[in-house]
Motif scaffolding. Structure first.
Motif, PDB file in Angstrom:
ATOM      1  N   LYS A   1      37.783  81.052  48.132  1.00  0.00           N
ATOM      2  CA  LYS A   1      36.842  81.616  47.164  1.00  0.00           C
ATOM      3  C   LYS A   1      37.396  81.615  45.742  1.00  0.00           C
ATOM      4  CE  LYS A   1      34.671  84.493  50.607  1.00  0.00           C
ATOM      5  NZ  LYS A   1      33.382  83.997  50.859  1.00  0.00           N
ATOM      6  N   THR A   2      38.717  81.592  45.586  1.00  0.00           N
ATOM      7  CA  THR A   2      39.336  81.578  44.260  1.00  0.00           C
ATOM      8  C   THR A   2      40.289  80.403  44.146  1.00  0.00           C
ATOM      9  OG1 THR A   2      41.124  83.017  44.975  1.00  0.00           O
ATOM     10  CG2 THR A   2      39.197  84.088  44.008  1.00  0.00           C
ATOM     11  N   ALA A   3      40.709  80.112  42.943  1.00  0.00           N
ATOM     12  CA  ALA A   3      41.638  79.008  42.707  1.00  0.00           C
ATOM     13  C   ALA A   3      43.032  79.371  43.205  1.00  0.00           C
ATOM     14  CB  ALA A   3      41.685  78.682  41.220  1.00  0.00           C
ATOM     15  N   PRO A   4      43.804  78.381  43.667  1.00  0.00           N
ATOM     16  CA  PRO A   4      45.180  78.655  44.081  1.00  0.00           C
ATOM     17  C   PRO A   4      46.048  79.066  42.898  1.00  0.00           C
ATOM     18  CG  PRO A   4      44.505  76.402  44.650  1.00  0.00           C
ATOM     19  CD  PRO A   4      43.409  77.013  43.881  1.00  0.00           C
ATOM     20  N   ARG A   5      47.184  79.648  43.166  1.00  0.00           N
ATOM     21  CA  ARG A   5      48.028  80.154  42.077  1.00  0.00           C
ATOM     22  C   ARG A   5      48.595  79.032  41.214  1.00  0.00           C
ATOM     23  NH1 ARG A   5      52.542  81.675  46.247  1.00  0.00           N
ATOM     24  NH2 ARG A   5      53.674  79.725  46.168  1.00  0.00           N
ATOM     25  N   TRP A   6      48.689  77.812  41.724  1.00  0.00           N
ATOM     26  CA  TRP A   6      49.215  76.692  40.947  1.00  0.00           C
ATOM     27  C   TRP A   6      48.158  75.995  40.101  1.00  0.00           C
ATOM     28  CZ3 TRP A   6      46.383  72.629  42.510  1.00  0.00           C
ATOM     29  CH2 TRP A   6      45.937  72.588  43.824  1.00  0.00           C
TER      30      TRP A   6
ATOM     31  N   ASN B   1      54.395  65.397  41.193  1.00  0.00           N
ATOM     32  CA  ASN B   1      54.554  63.942  41.202  1.00  0.00           C
ATOM     33  C   ASN B   1      53.755  63.291  42.326  1.00  0.00           C
ATOM     34  OD1 ASN B   1      56.298  64.008  39.019  1.00  0.00           O
ATOM     35  ND2 ASN B   1      58.060  64.372  40.348  1.00  0.00           N
ATOM     36  N   ALA B   2      52.526  63.723  42.479  1.00  0.00           N
ATOM     37  CA  ALA B   2      51.652  63.178  43.515  1.00  0.00           C
ATOM     38  C   ALA B   2      50.283  62.887  42.915  1.00  0.00           C
ATOM     39  CB  ALA B   2      51.508  64.182  44.653  1.00  0.00           C
ATOM     40  N   GLY B   3      49.462  62.182  43.630  1.00  0.00           N
ATOM     41  CA  GLY B   3      48.138  61.829  43.137  1.00  0.00           C
ATOM     42  C   GLY B   3      47.161  62.986  43.173  1.00  0.00           C
ATOM     43  N   ALA B   4      47.333  63.897  44.088  1.00  0.00           N
ATOM     44  CA  ALA B   4      46.413  65.034  44.209  1.00  0.00           C
ATOM     45  C   ALA B   4      47.098  66.170  44.967  1.00  0.00           C
ATOM     46  CB  ALA B   4      45.154  64.616  44.949  1.00  0.00           C
ATOM     47  N   ARG B   5      46.606  67.382  44.739  1.00  0.00           N
ATOM     48  CA  ARG B   5      47.140  68.558  45.429  1.00  0.00           C
ATOM     49  C   ARG B   5      46.118  69.063  46.434  1.00  0.00           C
ATOM     50  NH1 ARG B   5      51.367  71.887  42.785  1.00  0.00           N
ATOM     51  NH2 ARG B   5      51.012  73.042  44.670  1.00  0.00           N
TER      52      ARG B   5
ATOM     53  N   VAL C   1      38.713  67.390  60.926  1.00  0.00           N
ATOM     54  CA  VAL C   1      39.229  68.308  59.913  1.00  0.00           C
ATOM     55  C   VAL C   1      39.203  67.607  58.554  1.00  0.00           C
ATOM     56  CG1 VAL C   1      41.187  69.697  59.188  1.00  0.00           C
ATOM     57  CG2 VAL C   1      40.676  69.462  61.601  1.00  0.00           C
ATOM     58  N   ASN C   2      38.390  68.119  57.645  1.00  0.00           N
ATOM     59  CA  ASN C   2      38.255  67.551  56.306  1.00  0.00           C
ATOM     60  C   ASN C   2      39.138  68.319  55.330  1.00  0.00           C
ATOM     61  OD1 ASN C   2      36.224  65.804  57.302  1.00  0.00           O
ATOM     62  ND2 ASN C   2      34.744  67.446  57.113  1.00  0.00           N
ATOM     63  N   ARG C   3      39.352  67.747  54.141  1.00  0.00           N
ATOM     64  CA  ARG C   3      40.240  68.365  53.157  1.00  0.00           C
ATOM     65  C   ARG C   3      39.628  68.338  51.765  1.00  0.00           C
ATOM     66  NH1 ARG C   3      43.239  65.747  56.960  1.00  0.00           N
ATOM     67  NH2 ARG C   3      44.996  66.891  57.801  1.00  0.00           N
ATOM     68  N   PHE C   4      40.019  69.321  50.965  1.00  0.00           N
ATOM     69  CA  PHE C   4      39.651  69.379  49.559  1.00  0.00           C
ATOM     70  C   PHE C   4      40.926  69.243  48.742  1.00  0.00           C
ATOM     71  CE2 PHE C   4      35.942  71.345  51.395  1.00  0.00           C
ATOM     72  CZ  PHE C   4      34.912  70.936  50.572  1.00  0.00           C
ATOM     73  N   TYR C   5      40.885  68.371  47.706  1.00  0.00           N
ATOM     74  CA  TYR C   5      42.037  68.120  46.854  1.00  0.00           C
ATOM     75  C   TYR C   5      41.709  68.420  45.401  1.00  0.00           C
ATOM     76  CZ  TYR C   5      44.194  65.582  50.719  1.00  0.00           C
ATOM     77  OH  TYR C   5      44.746  65.240  51.917  1.00  0.00           O
ATOM     78  N   CYS C   6      42.723  68.789  44.635  1.00  0.00           N
ATOM     79  CA  CYS C   6      42.599  68.963  43.192  1.00  0.00           C
ATOM     80  C   CYS C   6      43.098  67.676  42.543  1.00  0.00           C
ATOM     81  CB  CYS C   6      43.427  70.143  42.707  1.00  0.00           C
ATOM     82  SG  CYS C   6      43.353  70.373  40.915  1.00  0.00           S
ATOM     83  N   THR C   7      42.262  67.062  41.691  1.00  0.00           N
ATOM     84  CA  THR C   7      42.637  65.815  41.032  1.00  0.00           C
ATOM     85  C   THR C   7      42.961  66.028  39.557  1.00  0.00           C
ATOM     86  OG1 THR C   7      40.319  65.323  40.579  1.00  0.00           O
ATOM     87  CG2 THR C   7      41.259  64.424  42.614  1.00  0.00           C
ATOM     88  N   HIS C   8      43.161  67.266  39.143  1.00  0.00           N
ATOM     89  CA  HIS C   8      43.505  67.558  37.747  1.00  0.00           C
ATOM     90  C   HIS C   8      44.859  66.918  37.425  1.00  0.00           C
ATOM     91  CE1 HIS C   8      44.559  69.834  34.150  1.00  0.00           C
ATOM     92  NE2 HIS C   8      43.258  70.128  34.057  1.00  0.00           N
TER      93      HIS C   8
ATOM     94  N   PRO D   1      46.113  74.638  37.229  1.00  0.00           N
ATOM     95  CA  PRO D   1      46.373  74.585  35.796  1.00  0.00           C
ATOM     96  C   PRO D   1      45.233  75.134  34.944  1.00  0.00           C
ATOM     97  CG  PRO D   1      45.953  72.387  36.650  1.00  0.00           C
ATOM     98  CD  PRO D   1      45.980  73.316  37.822  1.00  0.00           C
ATOM     99  N   ILE D   2      44.022  75.112  35.427  1.00  0.00           N
ATOM    100  CA  ILE D   2      42.871  75.619  34.680  1.00  0.00           C
ATOM    101  C   ILE D   2      42.831  77.138  34.719  1.00  0.00           C
ATOM    102  CG2 ILE D   2      40.347  75.643  34.569  1.00  0.00           C
ATOM    103  CD1 ILE D   2      40.403  72.795  35.624  1.00  0.00           C
ATOM    104  N   LYS D   3      43.359  77.721  35.770  1.00  0.00           N
ATOM    105  CA  LYS D   3      43.344  79.176  35.933  1.00  0.00           C
ATOM    106  C   LYS D   3      44.074  79.884  34.779  1.00  0.00           C
ATOM    107  CE  LYS D   3      44.418  82.444  39.617  1.00  0.00           C
ATOM    108  NZ  LYS D   3      44.982  82.565  40.965  1.00  0.00           N
ATOM    109  N   TYR D   4      45.113  79.254  34.236  1.00  0.00           N
ATOM    110  CA  TYR D   4      45.914  79.876  33.200  1.00  0.00           C
ATOM    111  C   TYR D   4      45.659  79.289  31.815  1.00  0.00           C
ATOM    112  CZ  TYR D   4      48.248  81.727  37.257  1.00  0.00           C
ATOM    113  OH  TYR D   4      48.517  82.354  38.448  1.00  0.00           O
ATOM    114  N   ASP D   5      44.613  78.483  31.652  1.00  0.00           N
ATOM    115  CA  ASP D   5      44.295  77.868  30.355  1.00  0.00           C
ATOM    116  C   ASP D   5      43.535  78.785  29.409  1.00  0.00           C
ATOM    117  OD1 ASP D   5      45.572  75.501  30.525  1.00  0.00           O
ATOM    118  OD2 ASP D   5      43.817  74.304  31.016  1.00  0.00           O
ATOM    119  N   LYS D   6      43.385  80.023  29.723  1.00  0.00           N
ATOM    120  CA  LYS D   6      42.557  80.926  28.908  1.00  0.00           C
ATOM    121  C   LYS D   6      43.256  81.418  27.692  1.00  0.00           C
ATOM    122  CE  LYS D   6      40.003  82.264  32.912  1.00  0.00           C
ATOM    123  NZ  LYS D   6      39.684  83.239  33.862  1.00  0.00           N
TER     124      LYS D   6
END
Length: 64
Positions: free
Chosen positions: A52-57, A33-37, A18-25, A59-64
């Motif tokens: 298929k879409t970004a999670p609700r948390w 307070n963690a290294g990645a989400r 089982v592999n994982r994808f993390y957000c490093t923004h 930060p780039i999703k709401y930068d518009k």
């Protein structure tokens, strides 16, 4: 914005299948307070991002 197209999306391959994808923004990491989400877990031995879409948390999703 899709996480698959984002430069902050990091793929991490784990032993056992089982592999994982993390957000490093930096803003996402500062919010918990963690290294990645965690964005998503894949199916066993898969390298394809299952969301298929970004999670609700995202930060780039709401930068518009």
């Amino acid at each position: 914005m899709k996480c698959a197209d984002c430069e902050n999306c990091k793929f991490e391959q784990c032993n056992g299948g089982v592999n994982r994808f993390y957000c490093t923004h930096p803003a996402a990491a500062a919010s918990v307070n963690a290294g990645a989400r965690l964005i998503a877990r894949t199916e066993r031995h898969s390298t394809e991002l299952p969301v298929k879409t970004a999670p609700r948390w995202c930060p780039i999703k709401y930068d518009k």
